[in-house]
Design an enzyme around this catalytic site. Structure first.
Site, short mmCIF file in Angstrom:
data_model
loop_
_atom_site.label_atom_id
_atom_site.label_comp_id
_atom_site.label_asym_id
_atom_site.label_seq_id
_atom_site.Cartn_x
_atom_site.Cartn_y
_atom_site.Cartn_z
N ALA A 208 28.61 41.41 -16.40
CA ALA A 208 28.79 42.68 -15.68
C ALA A 208 29.99 43.48 -16.17
O ALA A 208 30.43 44.40 -15.49
CB ALA A 208 28.92 42.41 -14.19
N ALA A 209 30.49 43.17 -17.35
CA ALA A 209 31.69 43.86 -17.83
C ALA A 209 31.47 45.36 -17.96
O ALA A 209 32.30 46.17 -17.54
CB ALA A 209 32.13 43.27 -19.17
N GLY A 210 30.34 45.76 -18.54
CA GLY A 210 30.05 47.18 -18.69
C GLY A 210 29.88 47.87 -17.35
O GLY A 210 30.32 49.01 -17.16
N ASP A 211 29.25 47.19 -16.41
CA ASP A 211 29.06 47.77 -15.08
C ASP A 211 30.41 47.93 -14.38
O ASP A 211 30.65 48.94 -13.71
CB ASP A 211 28.14 46.88 -14.24
CG ASP A 211 26.75 46.78 -14.83
OD1 ASP A 211 26.32 47.74 -15.50
OD2 ASP A 211 26.09 45.74 -14.64
N ASN B 192 25.65 46.69 -9.31
CA ASN B 192 26.93 46.20 -9.83
C ASN B 192 27.96 47.32 -9.88
O ASN B 192 29.13 47.14 -9.50
CB ASN B 192 26.77 45.62 -11.23
CG ASN B 192 25.92 44.36 -11.26
OD1 ASN B 192 25.68 43.74 -10.23
ND2 ASN B 192 25.46 43.99 -12.45
#
Length: 313
Positions: A260-263, A44
């Site tokens: 996938a916000a952190g990625d 990601n």
């Protein structure tokens, strides 16, 4: 100059069910929509970086290298094809004949919150030798950013951090999922990027506001990390450096899926650092990118392109 980012980490296939609520232990929840998407924190972040990196005119789009291990199966072949479509350099992705590709089972509720279980498969075989070859081949002291997470073997991660540091690269660690690390390794980092939960696991400080974020950041500084970014979801990100500390606000959006916000944040941060932006500017850029990703379903499918971030007010 094109951004130079080397992402070392995991590649999974995400099997997602979106429903009204996440099941409690022992509970079965009926209904929902099934999706199957490429994922894995490393993959990601590599895709996020590739979509956000800008190459100069006539410069091939090989600004992002991904170092990973996949299985000799359908999921692994599909992952390699996806990386090539994203213009990610795949020279250092190897195939394991004995282990399957990694998979993740993800539940997403109506508020966009998620619960995830991962079977690592070939990710657990990522070796120090594989990492060494990639770092030596891509060494560009002062301009290369190495981005790592903790879904691959910890000895390999720690080796990569040390080697990247010794080669003069700026090493960014997204400590997810949070695990104990050799304290000596932390001093080799340029930036660490835990979320509130990971910051608490690493520092034993429960992060609930700016004051507690600073307390957690201070403990990471004391461990040898010069720059700390604690992501706070919709509240933005708390940046603490030797030059000072500040809360960098995130754009206000309606979250659909935070998978996938952190990625996305970490891939964007690595690109911005590689482009020479100041850390406050880099964190603001990463917050904008992550805010776009949460408005869409899926992991890699949700990751924005550069023009989307640049035009976001």
């Amino acid at each position: 100059m094109a951004a130079i980012v080397c992402v070392i980490g995991s590649s999974n296939t995400d099997m997602v069910i979106k429903g009204d609520k996440l099941p409690a232990p022992g509970e079965t929840v009926l209904g929902g929509t099934f999706l199957m998407n490429p994922g894995g924190k490393g993959a990601n972040q590599a895709v996020a970086a590739a979509r956000l990196a800008i190459a100069e005119p006539n410069v091939p789009l090989t600004a992002v290298t991904f170092v990973a291990k996949v299985g000799d199966d359908l999921f692994g072949r599909q992952a390699l094809e996806q990386f090539e479509r994203e213009h990610i350099r795949t020279d250092f992705i190897t195939t394991d004949a004995d282990e399957p590709s990694g998979v993740a089972l993800i539940g997403v509720d109506s508020q966009g919150e998620n619960a995830i279980m991962v079977a690592s498969g070939a990710n657990a075989k990522l070796s120090q030798e594989q990492v060494a070859m990639a770092l030596e081949a891509g060494a560009n002291p002062g301009s290369t950013v190495v981005l790592l997470q903790l879904e691959t073997p910890i000895p390999t991660v720690e080796y990569a951090i040390r080697q990247g540091h010794e080669l003069g690269m700026r090493v960014v660690l997204n400590p997810a999922p949070a695990q104990p690390l050799d304290p000596a390794v932390l001093a080799c980092l340029y930036v660490i990027t835990p979320n509130e939960t990971e910051a608490e696991l690493l520092t034993r400080v429960r992060v609930t506001d700016e004051d507690t974020a600073q307390q957690a950041a201070q403990r990471l500084h004391e461990a040898g990390v010069p720059n700390v970014v604690i992501t706070l979801g919709s509240k933005g990100a708390y940046l603490s450096t030797p030059m000072g500390a500040s809360l960098v606000a995130a754009p206000s959006v309606t979250a659909v899926d935070t998978t996938a916000a952190g990625d996305c944040f970490n891939g964007a941060l690595a690109v911005a650092i590689a482009e020479g932006r100041s850390l406050p500017d880099a964190v603001a850029f990463a917050s904008k990118a992550a805010s776009i990703s949460v408005t869409r379903m899926g992991a890699q499918a949700s990751l924005p392109y550069r023009h989307e971030v640049d035009t976001l007010v």
